[in-house]
Design a protein around this motif. Structure first.
Motif, PDB file in Angstrom:
ATOM      1  N   LEU A 276       0.887  -1.054   0.027  1.00  0.00           N
ATOM      2  CA  LEU A 276      -0.086  -0.196   0.082  1.00  0.00           C
ATOM      3  C   LEU A 276       0.846   1.255  -0.147  1.00  0.00           C
ATOM      4  O   LEU A 276       1.850   1.269   0.824  1.00  0.00           O
ATOM      5  CB  LEU A 276      -0.722  -0.167   1.068  1.00  0.00           C
ATOM      6  N   LEU A 277       0.653   2.105  -0.919  1.00  0.00           N
ATOM      7  CA  LEU A 277       1.287   3.329  -1.233  1.00  0.00           C
ATOM      8  C   LEU A 277       0.441   4.613  -0.630  1.00  0.00           C
ATOM      9  O   LEU A 277      -0.536   4.613  -1.500  1.00  0.00           O
ATOM     10  CB  LEU A 277       2.056   3.484  -2.393  1.00  0.00           C
ATOM     11  N   MET A 278       0.875   5.568   0.125  1.00  0.00           N
ATOM     12  CA  MET A 278      -0.006   6.520   0.333  1.00  0.00           C
ATOM     13  C   MET A 278       0.793   7.549   0.666  1.00  0.00           C
ATOM     14  O   MET A 278       2.075   7.789   1.354  1.00  0.00           O
ATOM     15  CB  MET A 278      -0.932   6.277   1.599  1.00  0.00           C
ATOM     16  N   ALA A 279       0.478   9.133   0.144  1.00  0.00           N
ATOM     17  CA  ALA A 279       1.252  10.124   0.567  1.00  0.00           C
ATOM     18  C   ALA A 279       0.244  11.454   0.249  1.00  0.00           C
ATOM     19  O   ALA A 279      -0.778  11.424  -0.282  1.00  0.00           O
ATOM     20  CB  ALA A 279       2.326  10.181  -0.694  1.00  0.00           C
ATOM     21  N   GLN A 309      -6.693   6.411  -5.316  1.00  0.00           N
ATOM     22  CA  GLN A 309      -7.214   7.715  -5.152  1.00  0.00           C
ATOM     23  C   GLN A 309      -6.199   8.732  -5.462  1.00  0.00           C
ATOM     24  O   GLN A 309      -5.039   8.487  -5.544  1.00  0.00           O
ATOM     25  CB  GLN A 309      -7.664   7.936  -3.602  1.00  0.00           C
ATOM     26  N   GLY A 310      -6.520   9.977  -6.055  1.00  0.00           N
ATOM     27  CA  GLY A 310      -5.568  10.865  -6.313  1.00  0.00           C
ATOM     28  C   GLY A 310      -4.857  10.533  -7.424  1.00  0.00           C
ATOM     29  O   GLY A 310      -5.026   9.746  -8.331  1.00  0.00           O
ATOM     30  N   VAL A 311      -3.673  11.309  -7.444  1.00  0.00           N
ATOM     31  CA  VAL A 311      -2.754  11.015  -8.759  1.00  0.00           C
ATOM     32  C   VAL A 311      -1.287  10.891  -7.901  1.00  0.00           C
ATOM     33  O   VAL A 311      -0.661  11.901  -7.428  1.00  0.00           O
ATOM     34  CB  VAL A 311      -2.866  12.207  -9.364  1.00  0.00           C
ATOM     35  N   PHE A 312      -0.581  10.031  -8.771  1.00  0.00           N
ATOM     36  CA  PHE A 312       0.835   9.878  -8.393  1.00  0.00           C
ATOM     37  C   PHE A 312       1.410  10.157  -9.821  1.00  0.00           C
ATOM     38  O   PHE A 312       1.271   9.745 -10.727  1.00  0.00           O
ATOM     39  CB  PHE A 312       1.097   8.311  -8.117  1.00  0.00           C
ATOM     40  N   PRO A 335      -7.076   7.791 -11.216  1.00  0.00           N
ATOM     41  CA  PRO A 335      -7.686   6.681 -10.475  1.00  0.00           C
ATOM     42  C   PRO A 335      -8.028   5.718 -11.555  1.00  0.00           C
ATOM     43  O   PRO A 335      -8.901   6.052 -12.557  1.00  0.00           O
ATOM     44  CB  PRO A 335      -8.513   7.359  -9.828  1.00  0.00           C
ATOM     45  N   GLY A 336      -8.016   4.268 -11.171  1.00  0.00           N
ATOM     46  CA  GLY A 336      -8.237   3.375 -12.154  1.00  0.00           C
ATOM     47  C   GLY A 336      -7.365   3.021 -13.171  1.00  0.00           C
ATOM     48  O   GLY A 336      -7.547   1.773 -13.973  1.00  0.00           O
ATOM     49  N   GLU A 337      -6.285   3.701 -13.410  1.00  0.00           N
ATOM     50  CA  GLU A 337      -5.143   3.097 -14.323  1.00  0.00           C
ATOM     51  C   GLU A 337      -4.071   2.378 -13.538  1.00  0.00           C
ATOM     52  O   GLU A 337      -3.907   2.624 -12.265  1.00  0.00           O
ATOM     53  CB  GLU A 337      -4.397   4.460 -14.829  1.00  0.00           C
ATOM     54  N   THR A 338      -3.477   1.597 -13.973  1.00  0.00           N
ATOM     55  CA  THR A 338      -2.335   0.523 -13.792  1.00  0.00           C
ATOM     56  C   THR A 338      -1.092   0.718 -14.434  1.00  0.00           C
ATOM     57  O   THR A 338      -1.453   0.587 -15.704  1.00  0.00           O
ATOM     58  CB  THR A 338      -2.781  -0.905 -13.638  1.00  0.00           C
ATOM     59  N   SER A 354      -1.410  15.137  -6.099  1.00  0.00           N
ATOM     60  CA  SER A 354      -2.475  15.843  -5.561  1.00  0.00           C
ATOM     61  C   SER A 354      -2.398  15.782  -4.064  1.00  0.00           C
ATOM     62  O   SER A 354      -1.527  15.351  -3.390  1.00  0.00           O
ATOM     63  CB  SER A 354      -3.581  14.781  -5.983  1.00  0.00           C
ATOM     64  N   SER A 355      -3.576  16.120  -3.417  1.00  0.00           N
ATOM     65  CA  SER A 355      -3.308  16.383  -1.973  1.00  0.00           C
ATOM     66  C   SER A 355      -3.331  15.239  -1.279  1.00  0.00           C
ATOM     67  O   SER A 355      -2.492  15.072  -0.276  1.00  0.00           O
ATOM     68  CB  SER A 355      -4.821  17.112  -1.243  1.00  0.00           C
ATOM     69  N   ILE A 356      -3.880  14.094  -1.613  1.00  0.00           N
ATOM     70  CA  ILE A 356      -3.644  12.831  -1.157  1.00  0.00           C
ATOM     71  C   ILE A 356      -3.773  11.662  -2.134  1.00  0.00           C
ATOM     72  O   ILE A 356      -4.734  11.841  -2.993  1.00  0.00           O
ATOM     73  CB  ILE A 356      -5.001  12.447  -0.072  1.00  0.00           C
ATOM     74  N   ALA A 357      -2.906  10.887  -2.303  1.00  0.00           N
ATOM     75  CA  ALA A 357      -2.899   9.738  -3.434  1.00  0.00           C
ATOM     76  C   ALA A 357      -2.815   8.405  -2.616  1.00  0.00           C
ATOM     77  O   ALA A 357      -1.870   8.356  -1.592  1.00  0.00           O
ATOM     78  CB  ALA A 357      -1.569   9.908  -4.424  1.00  0.00           C
ATOM     79  N   ILE A 358      -3.437   7.488  -3.083  1.00  0.00           N
ATOM     80  CA  ILE A 358      -3.241   6.128  -2.598  1.00  0.00           C
ATOM     81  C   ILE A 358      -3.182   5.184  -3.713  1.00  0.00           C
ATOM     82  O   ILE A 358      -3.926   5.290  -4.878  1.00  0.00           O
ATOM     83  CB  ILE A 358      -4.611   5.815  -1.863  1.00  0.00           C
ATOM     84  N   GLY A 359      -2.232   4.393  -3.606  1.00  0.00           N
ATOM     85  CA  GLY A 359      -1.872   3.174  -4.761  1.00  0.00           C
ATOM     86  C   GLY A 359      -1.765   1.981  -3.978  1.00  0.00           C
ATOM     87  O   GLY A 359      -1.436   1.869  -2.849  1.00  0.00           O
TER      88      GLY A 359
END
Length: 371
Positions: A276-279, A309-312, A335-338, A354-359
């Motif tokens: 899980l990647l979050m920032a 969620q968000g953009v990395f 979101p939705g892309e891999t 973005s403000s919050i990104a989750i991958g």
């Protein structure tokens, strides 16, 4: 009747076994021609053959009975030994004793047979279609070929899994799949509050430790639940965290929120663990220090990262001999892309855009083609 017209029992005992058979065959043939034998299966047939059967010696009958009794005794002894063996294996002291005896025997065999060669080998039988993966199988021509014919990472929609494997992953070409995670439950539900509750309430996530834990504030707990609680209470503004769910029970909990990526063919075997990647925001103002690398790949050939969620902003850096021949790729995941990345040539680093990104990320492997 047969005894009166033929030989006596005492005379038959002195004959060889083949002559005895010939004699009985002749007697039966004579009785059959004269129609003196009753119908098959009747009691009269047994009475007719009784004198012939009595010609067998008492010793022979005794040996036959003794043989039957010996067979039954041997079966009973084998069953008893099997039962005792099962009891020894099931009991802890018995299994330890057998393990000790086996190790002692192997140590005694070392001067005569070096069994350690087989014990330390990954495969007892060599597979001619397999070769060790890694940078040693990567050639300089591969780096030049990728850099010259692949100026940017391509994006595909509704892609064929065979095409992904043959034309991209096995060619060390990264690829973005725009619909790779569109229907996942994780894309809808994985938010900071949801993950905070999940890691605080679920027993499998509470009682297991994670691997490859890293956060931007160097917390002493090394616990995603504790760090996410601080984020949820808005005590942290700019932060980044990543961890690997290497425990089977914990990884299974996270796998319940996503499916196997459809763009991967069955030949690709996915690892049990997942990341899980979050920032949020940026760690500092320096651009070169804001990226976080995803490490601990366990030698796998593939990594995929799904944006929930968000953009990395993701950078793919060439490694090894390709570092001086190729430039890095920079891409943005919505979101939705891999993105699917061949790890033999590339390493992955990311930062929030973005403000919050989750991958969500995981690794995989496949059988390499011999060169």
């Amino acid at each position: 009747m047969v005894v009166r017209r033929g030989r006596s029992c005492s005379g038959l005992r002195s004959l060889p076994f083949s002559r005895k058979l010939s004699h009985f065959d002749g007697e039966f043939e004579r009785l059959f021609r004269r129609r003196l034998l009753p119908a098959a299966g009747s009691d009269g047939c047994c009475r007719v053959m009784e004198p012939l059967l009595r010609c067998g010696s008492p010793a022979t009958r005794t040996w036959a009975a003794a043989g039957r009794r010996g067979t039954r005794a041997a079966c009973a002894a084998a069953g008893l030994l099997l039962l005792l063996g099962c009891l020894l294996l099931c009991s802890r002291p018995g299994s330890r004793m057998l393990s000790y005896c086996g190790r002692a025997l192997l140590i005694q065999l070392l001067p005569y047979w070096d069994w350690t060669l087989y014990s330390n080998s990954d495969c007892l039988i060599r597979n001619p279609y397999y070769f060790e993966s890694g940078l040693e199988s990567l050639q300089l021509a591969d780096c030049i070929s990728v850099c010259q014919r692949y100026p940017k990472v391509e994006s595909l929609h509704r892609v064929d899994p065979k095409d992904v494997l043959q034309n991209y992953l096995r060619q060390n070409l990264p690829l973005i799949i725009t619909d790779g995670a569109e229907e996942w439950v994780a894309q809808r539900e994985f938010t900071v509050p949801f993950l905070t509750r999940l890691y605080s309430d679920h027993p499998a996530l509470q009682n297991t430790k994670v691997c490859s834990y890293w956060d931007s504030h160097h917390s002493l707990e090394n616990s995603p639940g504790a760090f996410l609680e601080e984020v949820h209470r808005q005590r942290l503004i700019q932060w980044a965290i990543q961890w690997k769910n290497c425990n089977k029970a914990a990884a299974k909990v996270i796998r319940a929120f996503y499916q196997r990526p459809y763009f991967l063919p069955p030949v690709v075997e996915l690892a049990e663990s997942n990341w899980l990647l979050m920032a949020s925001g940026a760690e500092d103002g320096a651009m070169e220090n804001t990226f976080v690398k995803v490490r601990d790949h366990d030698g796998d050939l593939l990594m995929w990262i799904a944006q929930l969620q968000g953009v990395f902003e993701i950078q793919l850096l060439p490694k090894g001999m390709c570092a001086s021949r190729c430039t890095h790729y920079t891409l943005h995941l919505s979101p939705g892309e891999t993105v699917a990345v061949p790890l033999q040539m590339w390493e992955v680093q990311y930062r929030p855009f973005s403000s919050i990104a989750i991958g969500l990320a995981a690794t995989g492997n496949w059988l390499q083609d011999p060169r």
